[in-house]
Design a protein around this motif. Structure first.
Motif, PDB file in Angstrom:
ATOM      1  N   ASP A  83     -88.940 -34.221 -47.421  1.00  0.00           N
ATOM      2  CA  ASP A  83     -88.422 -34.536 -46.100  1.00  0.00           C
ATOM      3  C   ASP A  83     -86.942 -34.183 -46.121  1.00  0.00           C
ATOM      4  OD1 ASP A  83     -87.522 -35.574 -43.715  1.00  0.00           O
ATOM      5  OD2 ASP A  83     -87.683 -37.672 -44.351  1.00  0.00           O
ATOM      6  N   GLU A 100     -83.235 -37.145 -34.073  1.00  0.00           N
ATOM      7  CA  GLU A 100     -82.866 -38.221 -34.984  1.00  0.00           C
ATOM      8  C   GLU A 100     -81.534 -38.861 -34.587  1.00  0.00           C
ATOM      9  OE1 GLU A 100     -84.986 -39.081 -37.301  1.00  0.00           O
ATOM     10  OE2 GLU A 100     -86.335 -37.372 -37.034  1.00  0.00           O
ATOM     11  N   ARG A 135     -90.077 -35.065 -38.553  1.00  0.00           N
ATOM     12  CA  ARG A 135     -90.717 -36.334 -38.895  1.00  0.00           C
ATOM     13  C   ARG A 135     -91.680 -36.820 -37.809  1.00  0.00           C
ATOM     14  NH1 ARG A 135     -85.319 -39.689 -40.834  1.00  0.00           N
ATOM     15  NH2 ARG A 135     -85.263 -38.975 -43.013  1.00  0.00           N
ATOM     16  N   LEU A 167     -94.196 -33.007 -44.663  1.00  0.00           N
ATOM     17  CA  LEU A 167     -93.812 -33.387 -43.309  1.00  0.00           C
ATOM     18  C   LEU A 167     -95.018 -33.830 -42.489  1.00  0.00           C
ATOM     19  CD1 LEU A 167     -91.052 -30.734 -42.499  1.00  0.00           C
ATOM     20  CD2 LEU A 167     -90.762 -33.172 -42.953  1.00  0.00           C
ATOM     21  N   LEU A 170     -95.477 -37.473 -43.149  1.00  0.00           N
ATOM     22  CA  LEU A 170     -94.525 -38.295 -42.401  1.00  0.00           C
ATOM     23  C   LEU A 170     -94.904 -38.385 -40.934  1.00  0.00           C
ATOM     24  CD1 LEU A 170     -91.056 -37.261 -43.862  1.00  0.00           C
ATOM     25  CD2 LEU A 170     -92.036 -39.555 -43.843  1.00  0.00           C
ATOM     26  N   GLN A 171     -95.330 -37.261 -40.362  1.00  0.00           N
ATOM     27  CA  GLN A 171     -95.730 -37.255 -38.954  1.00  0.00           C
ATOM     28  C   GLN A 171     -96.916 -38.176 -38.710  1.00  0.00           C
ATOM     29  OE1 GLN A 171     -96.310 -33.028 -38.529  1.00  0.00           O
ATOM     30  NE2 GLN A 171     -94.166 -32.642 -39.016  1.00  0.00           N
ATOM     31  N   ASN A 174     -95.542 -41.728 -38.740  1.00  0.00           N
ATOM     32  CA  ASN A 174     -94.719 -42.097 -37.584  1.00  0.00           C
ATOM     33  C   ASN A 174     -95.461 -42.029 -36.264  1.00  0.00           C
ATOM     34  OD1 ASN A 174     -92.496 -42.528 -39.244  1.00  0.00           O
ATOM     35  ND2 ASN A 174     -91.810 -40.395 -39.091  1.00  0.00           N
TER      36      ASN A 174
END
Length: 401
Positions: A83, A100, A135, A167, A170-171, A174
């Motif tokens: 990341d 972000e 992310r 990634l 992470l996606q 989230n």
């Protein structure tokens, strides 16, 4: 070897070579490349070792080949293994992007697409895709803001175009609970409905080829090896002139031109999809509005610029985006292009300051970073693509020239 620099005195350190520009009579400067002694006991990473072995086996590689390996190698590439996002105080972060910095960014992009969806007659089914979603922060903000139009959310089939396994993980974290499909490319998105697509800092990560003008023509900038060091060199023979954009062919010796074949191909695919299926695409990135000479190949590590050849796979490698070139490529596929406009002007037209004021001083300060000319407001540009005769997208005063 020597060649005349574009202007002024330049002094830049790169791996394995020290460049020193000396002024000459009549203007300009002469650029001398002096080899450095190899570093003693240098630790060579696995990926750098592979690149060195490749060069020793087949000769120098292009800057584009180097970027492709450093960023996307399946086992050790920069984007495939980590990341990269994070503020300076966050452990491991190399850079931070607009979503972000402030939730307002994603919220306004969502409202942009909601308005465009309404202008196109509120299609009952469409594909809502983000290219290079990081992310997943912007998609999360967009989906939250788009709830003001329930039928928009009902008709949207959401795709994230992402090739990095780390990634993607992470996606998924989230965006847990959201009905999302992951894709490797636009070709994986069905073509039976309009496409509404967005990409923030998507095109800057495509590998670039670099060409340097000499007294005898244009030469491709390559990457060679000396011991355990990587260094820039030029091809001895000049390249065919048609590779260089017509408006830049008469540049002075020492000038550098960058082209991005893979980025152009990606734009062709997006434009062809809009032409055939309808919809709208929006891209935000840093770059220049007209073709220009310059060396924008850069590496970022822990929020600092570093030598791009020192540690492949450990730093983000990017180059500035040629928005005029992208717009020209899109129009050649039969679509309309709008912009580029500056990010500051675009977000202001969508009401960024007013939205930030409602969220409090901290958010207002963050949005100022997105809008201010001395921060991200001028460097970042925005371009939109539509099928022929579609309504003008929100936030754009006119079509591209």
């Amino acid at each position: 070897f020597f060649f005349q620099a574009e202007d002024g005195i330049r002094d830049k350190l790169v791996t394995g070579v020290q460049t020193c520009a000396l002024p000459i009579l009549g203007g300009g400067s002469l650029l001398l490349l002096v080899r450095k002694a190899p570093r003693a006991c240098e630790i060579v990473s696995v990926l750098k070792g592979r690149i060195l072995d490749l060069i020793r086996a087949q000769g120098p590689i292009t800057v584009s080949q180097y970027m492709q390996i450093a960023l996307y190698d399946p086992q050790h590439g920069y984007y495939t293994t980590r990341d990269p996002l994070g503020a300076p105080h966050e452990r491991g972060g190399d850079f931070v992007t607009a979503p972000e910095i402030s939730q307002v960014f994603g919220e306004l992009i969502a409202l942009f697409f909601v308005q465009a969806w309404e202008d196109l007659g509120r299609p009952a089914k469409f594909y809502f895709a983000e290219f290079g979603p990081g992310r997943g922060t912007m998609m999360a903000d967009m989906l939250r803001a788009a709830r003001i139009r329930p039928n928009f959310m009902k008709g949207a089939e959401i795709f994230l175009v992402e090739t990095s396994p780390s990634l993607r993980a992470l996606q998924r974290q989230n965006l847990a609970g959201k009905d999302i499909t992951w894709a490797d490319s636009i070709a994986d998105i069905p073509q039976d409905a309009p496409l509404f697509a967005v990409g923030n800092e998507f095109f800057d990560a495509f590998p670039v080829r670099q060409f340097v003008k000499s007294e005898h023509g244009w030469h491709e900038r390559m990457i060679g090896a000396e011991g355990q060091n990587l260094l820039f060199i030029l091809t001895p023979d000049s390249i065919p002139l048609h590779i260089i954009p017509p408006s830049l062919r008469a540049a002075t010796p020492g000038s550098i031109v960058e082209i991005t074949p893979a980025g152009q191909n990606a734009m062709r695919a997006v434009a062809a999809r809009l032409r055939d299926s309808g919809g709208l695409a929006l891209f935000i990135d840093y770059g220049y509005t007209q073709p220009a000479c310059g060396d924008s190949f850069q590496a970022l590590h822990r929020h600092r610029f570093v030598d791009p050849l020192a540690a492949p796979g450990e730093a983000d490698l990017t180059a500035h985006v040629d928005f005029a070139g992208l717009a020209q490529t899109a129009r050649a596929e039969g679509v309309e292009s709008f912009g580029p406009v500056t990010q500051g002007a675009f977000l202001s037209a969508l009401g960024a300051a007013q939205r930030a004021a409602k969220l409090g001083p901290a958010e207002a300060e963050a949005v100022t970073r997105l809008l201010a000319p001395e921060a991200m407001g001028e460097l970042f540009k925005v371009i939109a693509l539509t099928p022929p005769d579609a309504p003008r997208p929100p936030g754009f005063p006119n079509k591209s020239l």
